[in-house]
Enzyme design. Structure first.
Site, short mmCIF file in Angstrom:
data_model
loop_
_atom_site.label_atom_id
_atom_site.label_comp_id
_atom_site.label_asym_id
_atom_site.label_seq_id
_atom_site.Cartn_x
_atom_site.Cartn_y
_atom_site.Cartn_z
CD GLU A 1 -4.54 6.66 2.10
OE1 GLU A 1 -4.35 5.46 2.42
OE2 GLU A 1 -3.63 7.49 2.01
CG HIS B 1 -1.68 1.24 1.46
ND1 HIS B 1 -2.99 1.40 1.09
CD2 HIS B 1 -1.31 2.41 2.04
CE1 HIS B 1 -3.40 2.63 1.42
NE2 HIS B 1 -2.40 3.25 2.01
CD GLU B 2 1.98 3.37 3.70
OE1 GLU B 2 2.17 4.47 3.13
OE2 GLU B 2 1.01 3.14 4.43
CG HIS C 1 0.38 6.25 -0.57
ND1 HIS C 1 -0.74 6.86 -1.06
CD2 HIS C 1 0.03 5.64 0.59
CE1 HIS C 1 -1.75 6.63 -0.22
NE2 HIS C 1 -1.32 5.88 0.77
#
Length: 331
Positions: free
Chosen positions: A248, A163-164, A167
């Site tokens: 997100e 997930h990071e 980003h």
């Protein structure tokens, strides 16, 4: 049925583009209205100026402040953010099993995304949380809390780190900082209007012709700047949060894309949802938009930078958060 992550990414990107377009149009419209208001209520005796000085000044202040702030952001890489919160960098040669596992997963994600291996930091907090910071893949850093390291399984930790990396991969930090710089511009415009009001008399100027014009131009410009800046700061902050929430969803979809395992991020989100620990550092308030978080009240959710966890899980599982045509709905 798990949603198609490509479809989730497409819709999140489309909504981001929509919100950023609305943000730009609102800024231009407010600049036009500021010029119109001053021309309607201030200029009379000396006539109206040929150029839209007030509108240009409004846009000029916003852009100058935004550029100045954004350049400052560019000087602060992800390591600066992590260290400012009290996190410490994991030694690449560490023998501690959990830290070794953390570095191995980060390396796996770097290979999967074709991104450089970022420095990895640990923040001594029991809360399950993580964030990526920086303005480009080259100066990004990833931080996880001690709670994340100790309480998540390898699968769940991989989902969070993917997930990071999402980003970083989609340049979400750069988008967020650009919007934040614009928001600061609106605040400064409003502040300038407030300061002008303190030193400008509010009385009507002689020579008014009874048509509503004739007020002190500087006082009216001050009021216009104060009101327009405050209104745009308010609505801009809401749009900023909306953009962040879409990023997100995009990062969640990216986690599924990079791991090919939707249950990794789903299980991690459920653990975060059920956790009652909240001990992220107070000094990190300026960076709170980077954290996983959950909000209950209407106003908190309106300005929240993260969607409710239930909606994020529903999106990954292919349920109803992202509207689809009947032909696309999961059976």
């Amino acid at each position: 049925m798990v949603a198609n992550f490509w479809e989730l990414e497409r819709k999140a990107m489309a909504r981001t583009t929509l919100y950023l377009t609305i943000f730009t149009l609102l800024t231009l419209t407010t600049s036009f209205l500021a010029e119109w208001a001053v021309r309607s209520f201030a200029f009379d005796t000396y006539g109206e100026p040929d150029l839209p000085y007030v509108g240009l000044a409004f846009m000029g202040v916003i852009m100058l402040v935004a550029i100045f702030n954004y350049m400052n952001y560019l000087q602060s890489g992800g390591s600066y953010v992590a260290e400012s919160l009290g996190a410490w960098q994991v030694d690449p040669n560490t023998d501690y099993p959990k830290e070794r596992q953390l570095l191995n997963i980060v390396q796996e994600m770097a290979i999967a995304t074709s991104l450089p291996m970022p420095p990895v930091y640990i923040l001594e907090a029991r809360e399950i949380n993580a964030f990526a910071a920086g303005t480009s893949p080259g100066n990004a850093a990833i931080t996880v809390t001690r709670g994340t390291l100790e309480l998540l399984t390898r699968e769940e930790l991989q989902g969070v780190l993917a997930h990071e990396f999402g980003h970083i991969y989609h340049h979400d930090m750069k988008i967020g900082m650009r919007v934040a710089a614009m928001i600061m511009g609106f605040f400064i415009v409003s502040y300038i209007g407030l300061r002008l009001l303190q030193f400008t008399p509010m009385g009507r100027r002689r020579g008014g012709d009874g048509n509503g014009k004739g007020g002190n131009p500087m006082a009216i410009i001050a009021v216009v700047f104060l009101v327009a800046g405050a209104v745009m700061w308010f609505f801009g902050s809401i749009l900023q949060a909306m953009v962040s929430r879409q990023r997100e969803f995009l990062a969640d979809a990216s986690s599924v894309q990079f791991t090919r395992n939707p249950q990794a991020i789903i299980k991690a989100l459920r653990k975060i949802e059920n956790s009652e620990v909240s001990d992220m550092p107070r000094s990190g308030k300026p960076y709170a938009h980077l954290y996983f978080n959950e909000h209950e009240s209407f106003w908190a959710r309106l300005f929240a930078t993260h969607p409710p966890i239930k909606e994020r899980i529903a999106a990954i599982e292919g349920e109803t958060y992202f509207p689809t045509d009947n032909s696309e709905k999961p059976q």
